[in-house]
Design a protein around this motif. Structure first.
Motif, short mmCIF file in Angstrom:
data_model
loop_
_atom_site.label_atom_id
_atom_site.label_comp_id
_atom_site.label_asym_id
_atom_site.label_seq_id
_atom_site.Cartn_x
_atom_site.Cartn_y
_atom_site.Cartn_z
N HIS B 77 0.43 -1.19 -0.33
CA HIS B 77 0.18 0.35 0.15
C HIS B 77 0.82 1.26 0.21
N ARG B 78 0.49 1.85 -0.33
CA ARG B 78 1.45 3.42 -0.19
C ARG B 78 0.46 4.03 0.91
N ASN B 80 0.46 7.72 3.06
CA ASN B 80 0.96 8.93 1.81
C ASN B 80 1.03 9.91 3.50
N TYR B 90 4.84 9.79 0.19
CA TYR B 90 4.25 8.85 0.50
C TYR B 90 5.93 7.49 0.04
N TYR B 279 -4.22 5.36 2.82
CA TYR B 279 -3.70 4.04 2.49
C TYR B 279 -4.49 3.74 1.34
N PHE B 280 -3.34 3.24 0.25
CA PHE B 280 -4.97 2.57 -1.21
C PHE B 280 -3.20 2.24 -1.46
N PRO B 281 -3.94 0.22 -2.47
CA PRO B 281 -3.20 -0.19 -2.92
C PRO B 281 -2.03 -0.08 -3.24
#
Lengths: 488, 485
Positions: B77-78, B80, B90, B279-281
């Motif tokens: 995930h990132r 940020n 990030y 967070y997102f992939p």
């Protein structure tokens, strides 16, 4: 016929026959640039020194009897979103006005290795966000068919450069239609390959899961030739696919017999300009007349595509564009009070309105408490759209539609209405969401402005769409050229 | 009121892979600033990450070593947030699908045993390093700041424990055991000093017997195991004081900075400043997928782990549990012990006693690790042999040890240089005993009258006259003989 008007394959033959030199071709294209660039404004940076050096190398190689590929000595324009070592790369943004990369993107390097001649870096909507090139941080590019109209976007400079013969071909990037839509509006061929087919290394990211590099060319044969040299596995890009690349040029045959062509009704519905629709229907008739089996089909979840796209793309962009913070490169606001002031002012002053709009949209969509409702749901829509396409491809070899719902619109016409602007990509966006290949070929005009036919293939189905596009081109025989005038 | 503390540790360990997590740059510590960088780890526009397979392997091995389950499908995930030490603004990390979940570490705390759960182990990239010029050395108020990206992108493993830790001692033991495991696996140097192992602690207290949770604080800047233990002890006391004085408002959810010199924690940032990391992939990376055969293969490659080694030390060398525990606390200690025992060939317990006695004393005093001193297994083995052969007494050995520790001279050399050899010549000792008997006639009388204590006094006198170099066994025998004559 001038050299600058010719295609890659025509020029290559002349080079091999020693009828002309790369230098002569390059000079011809630069004379054309000098003649029309003031009107069209395709380029952000013109790299004549680089071009002449590369032309010289190509000529030396040809003179030495060395084997040269079909791109050697061919003047090429590069969208200013791909890093070129030592050559300013702005992404159409003030925030990168002074940015000179230390490395060259893989796709461009692959073409350098083939001996292309880089004419310059082309104008674009800032960070590829837009459909008209009006969001460039520098100036708008004009449509060669009507200088009061937009060339489309975001790769408007690359499209206009080829349409106005300021380059023999060019590279663009396509996140939601940014190659196909300007190709359609400028009356040339533009292709977005399958996601992962062309390396994204060195392509400044807008939306990583959607971005893809592809060519603008004067005909389908040139498109196949360029694709042959863009498609290469790149260990620097984790999403780069490994395939046995076919020779896309060799598979071009004028034969549509038995090819199953689906027409998604959602892409011929309201929202499509009736005149554009008529031109596209006539084009589809050409396919049918030449042996294709044409039938209507449906992609029921397509109606959610635009909404899903405007969650996913800004979400990824909000993260991708975070690095433009004034710390390491690019613009930095002068005399900041402290770190926060530096961040805020650098980004406030460096980014344009549309980029800020999308950063805010994306930041919101990823925020705690909203993630599932927006980003999570958009990803589900994406999955549904992929399923719709998969289902359609059980019955069809290709799907066709208009590339753009309208012909080129007037400069300034949609600037005040972002939603109206977003609708320009209604036909192209679903293809990016599904990671599929799509090509736009000219299929006629409406009121003297070109219309594009979009041909969509299965993942890695480039051969099929190129063959359909080629067959269409051979049987349609369209030869209108822009006049670089203002129409009324 | 009596309180119980609830502690969880987040431990970051830099992996000692040759190259960085997402690019080919080197990971050597201490190179000139920004020399181990490339477009990827500098976050230049257009660059893309490619995951380091070795780093992934190291994390899986670490997970297996502490009993974790391995997710056969795991993604990056990132995370940020803006900070100038982070090139992309990030961090590529993991979120809800980490590589390893649900492990544990068993601790032997002398009088009891306890199991500390491990929630998860995930893989991420390290940040660069900032140096602030002017002001108080923090970014606020600095004239300008310099950034070194050599560390940016070094693979970092985060090991999150369950809040199962109840005392500062357990916290220290857990961190040390984990360190021993990672060093044994060879996946990290785990140097607190160089920052390749970093420990953050979450702590709250509650009335003993209660099952609820109090307000927790997070402690940072714990640069040694000692800091960890001290900071926790301080924080427990601070929180207990606040509750006892009816001022629970003094405990707020916040990050607190441990000041080793002051021996106190202070507020670093409060919850209002907590980031929304969004967070997102990471779309630039593909999912990591493993098959069971691969995991089993890695499991089969695991070396002997500290707790296994402890059991073997008990069985093979006959060491008591406590000693075996201490000697396997670090890989270097265990290695030193085994090497010494092999060279010495005598009673391994003597080796253990010396290592845990004098040697540990000097190590602690100097703040050194066992592999950072001039003393090698050869030194200790020879020292023990000299005692066994009667060349020196145990007492002399204790005098020799610090010099050996400082200079790295072999014990034999020190003994010879200083003339510390034991007097084992029977005629010489006999002469000395005669002197002692002459000078202490009254004590001799007491002994003959049945007062056993007098014997010891006479021995002491003989030792004094030899200035400690007399062979104790010989003195003992000859004295007894002469008294009975």
């Amino acid at each position: 016929m001038e050299l600058y008007q010719m295609t890659i394959h025509e020029l290559h033959e002349k080079l091999l026959n020693k009828e002309v030199s790369a230098k002569e071709i390059t000079d011809s294209v630069f004379s054309r640039i000098e003649e029309v660039e003031d009107k069209v404004k395709s380029y952000l940076t013109i790299t004549k020194d680089v071009a002449l050096e590369q032309a010289k190398l190509a000529d030396e190689k040809i003179a030495a009897g060395g084997k040269v590929g079909p791109l050697a000595g061919i003047p090429t324009a590069i969208k200013d979103v791909m890093c070129t070592r030592g050559v300013r790369t702005t992404c159409g943004s003030k925030i990168l006005d002074n940015f000179i990369p230390v490395y060259t993107s893989t796709a461009v390097q692959n073409l350098f290795d083939e001996g292309i001649v880089m004419t310059g870096k082309t104008n674009m909507d800032e960070f590829a966000m837009g459909s008209s090139t009006e969001n460039s941080g520098f100036f708008p590019t004009r449509n060669p068919w009507d200088l009061e109209r937009v060339p489309g976007g975001s790769s408007g400079g690359s499209a206009a450069a080829v349409a106005a013969d300021e380059a023999v071909f060019s590279l663009g990037s396509d996140t939601g239609g940014s190659i196909r839509q300007p190709a359609a509006l400028c009356g040339i061929v533009g292709m977005k390959p399958t996601y992962g087919l062309v390396s994204r290394y060195g392509l400044v990211a807008f939306a990583s899961s959607l971005d893809q590099i592809g060519p603008f060319t004067k005909d389908v044969t040139d498109c196949a030739i360029v694709l042959n040299h863009l498609v290469r596995h790149d260990p620097m890009d984790s999403t780069s696919v490994k395939i046995d690349r076919p020779d896309y040029k060799e598979i071009l045959i004028n034969d549509l017999k038995g090819v199953r062509v689906g027409v998604p009704k959602e892409l011929m519905a309201e929202g499509i300009d009736p005149k554009v629709k008529k031109v596209v229907e006539d084009a589809i008739k050409v396919l049918a007349d030449n042996g294709a089996i044409v039938a209507e089909t449906s992609l029921p979840n397509l109606e959610y595509g635009l909404s899903a796209y405007y969650i996913i793309a800004p979400a990824e962009a909000s993260s991708n564009l975070a690095r433009f913070d004034g710390v390491r490169y690019g613009y930095r606001a002068p005399d900041p009070d402290d770190l926060m002031d530096m961040y805020m002012r650098t980004r406030t002053e460096g980014f344009g309105d549309e980029v800020k709009r999308r950063i805010m949209l994306g930041t919101y969509a990823l925020s705690a408490g909203y993630y599932e409702a927006y980003y999570g749901k958009a990803q589900k829509v994406r999955t549904l759209i992929v399923r719709d396409f998969n289902k359609a491809f059980e019955d069809f070899d290709v799907l066709v539609s208009p590339t753009s719902p309208t012909v080129a619109f007037k400069i300034g016409e949609k600037v005040a209405n972002p939603l109206q602007m977003y609708l320009s990509d209604i036909c192209t966006i679903p293809v990016n969401l599904a990671g599929l290949p799509g090509i736009s070929v000219p299929c006629g005009t409406v009121d003297g402005l070109p219309v594009g036919l979009q041909i969509i293939g299965k993942a890695l189905g480039e051969e099929t769409i190129l063959r359909v596009a080629y067959s269409f081109e051979q049987n349609f025989n369209w030869s209108e050229k822009p006049k670089l005038e203002t129409r009324d | 009121m009596e309180y119980e503390s609830v502690i969880g540790l987040e431990i970051h360990a830099e992996l000692n892979t040759e190259s960085k997590m997402f690019c080919g740059c080197g990971t050597h510590f201490g190179e000139a600033p920004n020399t181990q960088t490339c477009p990827v780890c500098l976050g230049l526009p257009g660059s893309l990450p490619v995951a380091n397979a070795k780093a992934i392997e190291y994390v899986i091995k670490s997970g297996l070593a502490v009993g974790c389950g391995i997710n056969l499908y795991s993604i990056f995930h990132r995370k940020n947030y803006f900070y100038p030490d982070m090139p992309k603004d990030y961090q590529i990390s993991q979120y809800d699908q980490p590589l390893c979940i649900n492990g544990f570490i068993d601790l032997d705390m002398n009088d009891y045993q306890t199991r500390i759960g491990i929630t998860r182990i995930h893989l991420e990239e390290d940040t660069g390093k900032l140096i602030h010029i002017g002001g108080a050395g923090r970014i606020a108020g600095a004239k300008y700041s310099l950034v070194d990206f050599n560390r940016a992108g070094v693979p970092l493993m985060e090991i999150v424990s369950e809040p199962d830790i109840r005392t500062p001692e357990e916290a220290k033991a857990y961190a040390q055991k984990l360190r021993a495991v990672l060093i044994t696996l060879g996946v990290s140097d785990c140097s607190m000093e160089k920052g390749s192992m970093r420990v953050d602690a979450n702590i709250s207290i509650r009335p003993k017997g209660s099952t609820g949770l109090g307000v927790k604080t997070e402690l940072k800047n714990l640069n040694s195991f000692r800091s960890l233990q001290r900071a926790l002890a301080y924080e427990i006391e601070r929180q207990a004081k606040a509750l006892n004085e009816g001022k629970p408002e003094e405990i707020v959810q916040e990050t607190r900075h441990w000041d080793e010199a002051k021996g106190a924690t202070s507020t670093l940032r409060t919850k209002e400043y907590a980031h929304d990391y969004r967070y997102f992939p990471d779309p630039d990376l593909v999912p990591m997928e493993f098959d069971i055969a691969y995991i089993d293969f890695l499991r089969s490659q695991l070396p002997e782990l500290p707790n296994e080694r402890k059991q073997r030390f008990i069985k093979e060398y006959g060491l008591p549990v406590h000693e075996a525990n201490l000697l396997t606390e670090s890989k270097a200690m265990g290695d030193f012990f085994e090497e010494t025992a092999k060279l010495y060939k005598g009673d391994p317990k003597a080796v253990a006693n010396w290592m845990l006695g004098d040697m540990s004393y000097y190590l602690n005093t100097e703040g050194l690790e066992i592999d950072e001193t001039a003393v090698t297994p050869k030194h200790l083995a020879e020292l023990l042999k000299l005692i066994d052969k009667g060349v020196i007494s145990g007492k002399i050995a204790k005098e020799i040890f610090p010099e050996m520790f400082e200079t790295g001279k072999l014990p034999q050399v020190i003994v010879e240089e200083k003339g510390m050899t034991q007097i084992s010549d029977e005629a010489e000792i006999s002469k000395i005993i005669d002197m002692v008997l002459e000078e202490n006639t009254s004590t001799v009388e007491e002994y003959r009258a049945g007062k056993d204590k007098a014997f010891g006094f006479l021995i002491g006198q003989a030792m004094r006259l030899t200035r400690g170099r007399g062979n104790p066994q010989l003195i003992n025998r000859l004295l007894r003989e002469k008294l009975q004559a």
